[in-house]
Scaffold this motif. Structure first.
Motif, PDB file in Angstrom:
ATOM      1  N   LYS A 285       9.800  34.684   1.132  1.00 56.82           N
ATOM      2  CA  LYS A 285       8.440  34.597   1.646  1.00 56.82           C
ATOM      3  C   LYS A 285       8.121  33.141   1.946  1.00 56.82           C
ATOM      4  N   VAL A 286       7.368  32.931   3.000  1.00 57.42           N
ATOM      5  CA  VAL A 286       6.795  31.620   3.273  1.00 57.42           C
ATOM      6  C   VAL A 286       5.311  31.743   2.952  1.00 57.42           C
ATOM      7  N   GLU A 287       4.846  30.847   2.113  1.00 57.31           N
ATOM      8  CA  GLU A 287       3.486  30.948   1.595  1.00 57.31           C
ATOM      9  C   GLU A 287       2.686  29.723   2.003  1.00 57.31           C
ATOM     10  N   ILE A 288       1.437  29.940   2.430  1.00 54.11           N
ATOM     11  CA  ILE A 288       0.548  28.807   2.692  1.00 54.11           C
ATOM     12  C   ILE A 288      -0.513  28.743   1.598  1.00 54.11           C
ATOM     13  N   VAL A 289      -0.803  27.534   1.157  1.00 55.88           N
ATOM     14  CA  VAL A 289      -1.783  27.323   0.088  1.00 55.88           C
ATOM     15  C   VAL A 289      -2.763  26.251   0.545  1.00 55.88           C
ATOM     16  N   GLN A 290      -4.034  26.491   0.361  1.00 51.44           N
ATOM     17  CA  GLN A 290      -5.024  25.456   0.673  1.00 51.44           C
ATOM     18  C   GLN A 290      -5.950  25.228  -0.503  1.00 51.44           C
ATOM     19  N   ILE A 291      -6.364  23.971  -0.635  1.00 50.79           N
ATOM     20  CA  ILE A 291      -7.371  23.605  -1.636  1.00 50.79           C
ATOM     21  C   ILE A 291      -8.503  22.935  -0.864  1.00 50.79           C
ATOM     22  N   THR A 292      -9.698  23.478  -1.005  1.00 46.25           N
ATOM     23  CA  THR A 292     -10.810  22.979  -0.199  1.00 46.25           C
ATOM     24  C   THR A 292     -12.059  22.730  -1.047  1.00 46.25           C
ATOM     25  N   ARG A 293     -13.015  22.086  -0.422  1.00 43.86           N
ATOM     26  CA  ARG A 293     -14.341  21.991  -1.015  1.00 43.86           C
ATOM     27  C   ARG A 293     -14.967  23.375  -0.961  1.00 43.86           C
ATOM     28  N   PRO A 294     -15.807  23.702  -1.944  1.00 40.55           N
ATOM     29  CA  PRO A 294     -16.391  25.042  -1.998  1.00 40.55           C
ATOM     30  C   PRO A 294     -17.089  25.451  -0.698  1.00 40.55           C
ATOM     31  N   GLU A 295     -17.790  24.514  -0.071  1.00 38.21           N
ATOM     32  CA  GLU A 295     -18.572  24.909   1.108  1.00 38.21           C
ATOM     33  C   GLU A 295     -17.705  25.258   2.309  1.00 38.21           C
ATOM     34  N   TYR A 296     -16.429  24.903   2.271  1.00 36.15           N
ATOM     35  CA  TYR A 296     -15.565  25.196   3.416  1.00 36.15           C
ATOM     36  C   TYR A 296     -14.619  26.362   3.197  1.00 36.15           C
ATOM     37  N   SER A 297     -14.585  26.924   1.998  1.00 31.89           N
ATOM     38  CA  SER A 297     -13.488  27.839   1.673  1.00 31.89           C
ATOM     39  C   SER A 297     -13.491  29.113   2.504  1.00 31.89           C
ATOM     40  N   TYR A 298     -14.660  29.633   2.842  1.00 30.61           N
ATOM     41  CA  TYR A 298     -14.664  30.884   3.616  1.00 30.61           C
ATOM     42  C   TYR A 298     -14.312  30.647   5.070  1.00 30.61           C
ATOM     43  N   ARG A 299     -14.693  29.495   5.590  1.00 29.59           N
ATOM     44  CA  ARG A 299     -14.255  29.125   6.923  1.00 29.59           C
ATOM     45  C   ARG A 299     -12.723  29.004   6.923  1.00 29.59           C
ATOM     46  N   THR A 300     -12.195  28.384   5.861  1.00 25.56           N
ATOM     47  CA  THR A 300     -10.743  28.235   5.729  1.00 25.56           C
ATOM     48  C   THR A 300     -10.048  29.588   5.649  1.00 25.56           C
ATOM     49  N   LEU A 301     -10.658  30.519   4.931  1.00 17.28           N
ATOM     50  CA  LEU A 301     -10.074  31.858   4.802  1.00 17.28           C
ATOM     51  C   LEU A 301      -9.911  32.497   6.185  1.00 17.28           C
ATOM     52  N   GLU A 302     -10.958  32.406   6.994  1.00 20.27           N
ATOM     53  CA  GLU A 302     -10.905  32.979   8.349  1.00 20.27           C
ATOM     54  C   GLU A 302      -9.827  32.280   9.175  1.00 20.27           C
ATOM     55  N   GLU A 303      -9.768  30.973   9.025  1.00 11.67           N
ATOM     56  CA  GLU A 303      -8.777  30.182   9.755  1.00 11.67           C
ATOM     57  C   GLU A 303      -7.353  30.594   9.357  1.00 11.67           C
ATOM     58  N   MET A 304      -7.148  30.876   8.082  1.00  7.80           N
ATOM     59  CA  MET A 304      -5.817  31.285   7.624  1.00  7.80           C
ATOM     60  C   MET A 304      -5.456  32.664   8.168  1.00  7.80           C
ATOM     61  N   VAL A 305      -6.447  33.550   8.243  1.00 10.20           N
ATOM     62  CA  VAL A 305      -6.208  34.875   8.825  1.00 10.20           C
ATOM     63  C   VAL A 305      -5.816  34.716  10.290  1.00 10.20           C
ATOM     64  N   GLN A 306      -6.531  33.841  10.994  1.00 10.41           N
ATOM     65  CA  GLN A 306      -6.210  33.558  12.390  1.00 10.41           C
ATOM     66  C   GLN A 306      -4.783  33.065  12.529  1.00 10.41           C
ATOM     67  N   TYR A 307      -4.428  32.159  11.637  1.00 10.80           N
ATOM     68  CA  TYR A 307      -3.080  31.596  11.681  1.00 10.80           C
ATOM     69  C   TYR A 307      -2.024  32.692  11.515  1.00 10.80           C
ATOM     70  N   VAL A 308      -2.229  33.559  10.539  1.00 13.30           N
ATOM     71  CA  VAL A 308      -1.246  34.609  10.249  1.00 13.30           C
ATOM     72  C   VAL A 308      -1.161  35.610  11.398  1.00 13.30           C
ATOM     73  N   THR A 309      -2.297  36.014  11.943  1.00 15.97           N
ATOM     74  CA  THR A 309      -2.248  36.979  13.057  1.00 15.97           C
ATOM     75  C   THR A 309      -1.599  36.326  14.277  1.00 15.97           C
ATOM     76  N   GLY A 310      -1.772  35.016  14.410  1.00 18.28           N
ATOM     77  CA  GLY A 310      -1.101  34.290  15.492  1.00 18.28           C
ATOM     78  C   GLY A 310       0.414  34.426  15.379  1.00 18.28           C
ATOM     79  N   LEU A 311       0.926  34.347  14.161  1.00 20.45           N
ATOM     80  CA  LEU A 311       2.369  34.526  13.940  1.00 20.45           C
ATOM     81  C   LEU A 311       2.816  35.914  14.367  1.00 20.45           C
ATOM     82  N   LEU A 312       2.014  36.910  14.007  1.00 20.44           N
ATOM     83  CA  LEU A 312       2.370  38.293  14.325  1.00 20.44           C
ATOM     84  C   LEU A 312       2.376  38.509  15.829  1.00 20.44           C
TER      85      LEU A 312
END
Length: 423
Positions: A285-312
């Motif tokens: 498995k290739v795993e991505i991990v992010q550590i963010t400030r609390p106020e950005y974490s949900y934006r980051t979550l969406e961005e990570m979903v975008q990234y993964v669907t981009g791969l697919l």
RNA sequence: GGAGAGAUGGCAGAGUGGUCGAAUGCGGCGGUCUUGAAAACCGUUGACCUCUUACGGGGUCCGGGGGUUCGAAUCCCUCUCUCUCCGCCA
């Protein structure tokens, strides 16, 4: 684990949200609040006692310096008495603290307010789907037939040398596997992730930090002789890199990517979708991990979903994005999206990625904090996602791209495989 | 695996059993000076828990745990980790 302040500030909300995960926490939350009060009282008593002892010790120090050692006897006696009391106070405090921690550690994370209270995977919400599900062949074969036909994966050989769930990849199967790992790593690098090669065995503190212990210890392989656990995902070592750290604001967001083999005992899941590559004890498995400030974490979550669907999309696989309901979301997660691809041979959606926001659940366990521009420290938010898990991607690639002549390789992958067709 | 040395604040590095949360240097932050910057100078700079409306207190932490003592960074035991040498080895 949930922070005490979270519970103190709004116990009703914590109870309601945990109910979405089908946890009845009413009694536990009240017990926690009660224990916390008693702990504070105990601490105050203990601190006052220690304060007195400290004062006496200092006084004795001064007397000694003045050379009047004999005068200290009375104070010594007084101090000894205080110490006896302190012993009791201290053990009372420790007992309360232990009891409190045990309750806190056992509570799952509070789900995000948008999470629906479903029971099972059936109740998950399909956020979006990528176009049509294609089946080029009239009767597409499942990947275990295909991998046998083209000699790509040998399950029997894996059973012989290890056991069920440890396949041996061969020839173009092995090369496809290696190509995918490189493809995923290169993509992540281009998206700004830093590459990490973590250890595959971790200690107890690490397994606790990301939430595998004490909840999911039956899921991990344990090396008793050295008291180490085989990682079930690179999330464990890669997130724990920052355990007990206070990061600077400039360090955030931390964006790491790691390839690793993953080891899972999968106890209790026998007979359930275990055919072929669907569920293994060892997989890549290739795993991505992010550590963010609390106020950005949900934006980051969406961005990570975008990234993964981009791969697919680059792999030309039909996929859908699923938002997990309360009953299906994991112990540590506040919100999770699963990405599933359609495997034509099995006529099934296979989960190939799970992207989660843990908010402060993991960071609280591992004391992962950051210092903001005003100098205040606060718990950071941690997130991770598979980008991607190999076996089911391989399964879908084989099943969806099969033709009578062989298996087509998606264009994006050809520079990595070095071949465009499996025959 | 065997023998030895060590573990102190963001880093480097002192520390006699007694007022040490800890000298000093570097770094960071604020200021003076400067058109601006550098240099110089001055000041400041750990984390966690807790009491108090607040001002301001108290406690804990010198790798982890335990012990001796009125009092431990300093003494003892133990564990972990790091370094050096030897052995083995991808």
């Amino acid at each position: 684990m949930i922070t005490l302040s979270q519970i103190r500030e709004n116990p009703e909300q914590v109870i309601q949200r945990l109910a979405i995960k089908h946890i009845d926490a009413i009694a536990t939350i009240h017990q926690i609040l009660d224990l916390d009060d008693r702990k504070k009282t105990a601490q105050k008593k203990l601190d006052d006692n220690l304060s007195q002892s400290n004062a006496i010790a200092k006084e004795i120090g001064i007397i000694f310096k003045q050379g009047k050692a004999a005068d200290a006897d009375l104070l010594k006696e007084k101090s000894a008495n205080l110490k006896n009391v302190a012993k009791e106070l201290s053990s009372e405090f420790d007992r309360l603290k232990e009891e409190l921690d045990a309750l806190l550690v056992a509570l799952p994370n509070v789900p995000h307010s948008s999470i629906k209270p479903g029971r099972t995977a059936e109740d998950n919400e399909i956020i979006r789907s990528s176009g049509e599900v294609f089946t080029k062949e009239a009767a597409p074969l499942p990947h275990w037939d295909l991998s046998a036909r083209y000699d790509l994966i040998d399950f029997g050989l894996g059973s012989k040398i290890t056991g069920a769930g440890f396949p041996v990849y061969k020839k173009q199967g092995a090369r496809l596997q290696r190509a995918l790992i490189n493809f995923f790593l290169d993509q992540a690098l281009a998206a700004g992730y830093q590459e990490i090669q973590p250890p595959y065995l971790v200690n107890e503190a690490s397994a606790f930090g990301t939430g595998q212990l004490p909840d999911k210890d039956a899921q991990m392989y344990y090396v008793q002789l050295d008291d180490l656990y085989l990682i079930p995902t690179a999330e464990v070592p890669v997130t724990n890199l920052y355990r007990d750290q206070i990061l600077k604001v400039d360090d955030l967001p931390v964006k790491n990517v790691a390839y690793s083999a993953c080891f899972r005992r999968e106890a209790g899941s026998y007979g359930k979708d275990v055919r072929g590559l669907n569920r293994l004890h060892q997989f890549d498995k290739v795993e991505i991990v992010q550590i963010t400030r609390p106020e950005y974490s949900y934006r980051t979550l969406e961005e990570m979903v975008q990234y993964v669907t981009g791969l697919l999309e680059k792999l030309e696989l039909p996929y859908r994005v699923v938002k997990l309901c309360g009953g299906d979301i994991s112990f540590a997660s506040a919100m999770t999206y699963d990405m599933e691809v359609f495997a034509a041979g099995q006529q099934k959606w296979l989960e190939v990625s799970s992207v989660s926001n843990f908010e402060t659940f993991q960071s609280n366990r591992m004391k992962l904090r950051f210092k903001d521009e005003t100098g205040k420290t606060a718990l950071a938010h941690t997130l991770n996602g598979s980008a991607l898990a190999l076996p089911r991607i391989v399964a879908a690639l084989l099943e969806d791209n099969q033709t009578a002549e062989g298996i087509r390789i998606p264009a994006a992958l050809i520079p990595f495989t070095g071949f465009d067709f499996i025959k």
